[in-house]
Motif scaffolding. Structure first.
Motif, PDB file in Angstrom:
ATOM      1  N   ASP A  69      49.416  76.582  40.604  1.00 27.09           N
ATOM      2  CA  ASP A  69      50.898  76.516  39.522  1.00 27.09           C
ATOM      3  C   ASP A  69      50.477  77.460  38.674  1.00 27.09           C
ATOM      4  O   ASP A  69      49.397  77.872  38.045  1.00 27.09           O
ATOM      5  N   GLN A  71      53.150  78.488  34.927  1.00 26.65           N
ATOM      6  CA  GLN A  71      54.480  78.090  34.021  1.00 26.65           C
ATOM      7  C   GLN A  71      54.861  79.410  33.327  1.00 26.65           C
ATOM      8  O   GLN A  71      53.957  79.587  32.522  1.00 26.65           O
ATOM      9  N   THR A  78      58.188  76.789  36.379  1.00 25.15           N
ATOM     10  CA  THR A  78      56.849  76.668  37.095  1.00 25.15           C
ATOM     11  C   THR A  78      57.038  77.085  38.626  1.00 25.15           C
ATOM     12  O   THR A  78      58.238  76.806  39.321  1.00 25.15           O
TER      13      THR A  78
END
Length: 85
Positions: A69, A71, A78
């Motif tokens: 991930d 962000q 995200t």
């Protein structure tokens, strides 16, 4: 001084006051201008940021968590890269 603005969310008047209290310079008010910040966050841009960590790091993230991930600091969107089965 930038930390002051970031942490307190001070406006220009608060910034001038803080600098003056710290023995800073005298300011001359030249007027006000509205500013606007726009950021185009895309999956491609964020995926590139994830991949810039290096293939081993991304592979480790995916093997450990099943995904990688990232962000965006500006938009808070995200992007997730998921392990392919």
């Amino acid at each position: 001084m930038c930390d002051f603005l970031t942490v307190s969310g001070a406006d220009a008047e608060g910034f001038k006051t803080a600098i003056h209290k710290r023995g800073g310079s005298t300011f001359i008010d030249l007027g006000e201008t509205k500013i606007n910040f726009q950021w185009e966050c895309s999956r491609d841009r964020t995926s590139t940021a994830i991949l810039s960590l290096g293939s081993e790091e991304v592979k480790d993230m995916i093997d450990t968590d099943g995904q990688a991930d990232a962000q965006c600091h500006f938009t808070m969107k995200t992007t997730t890269i998921i392990k392919q089965t």
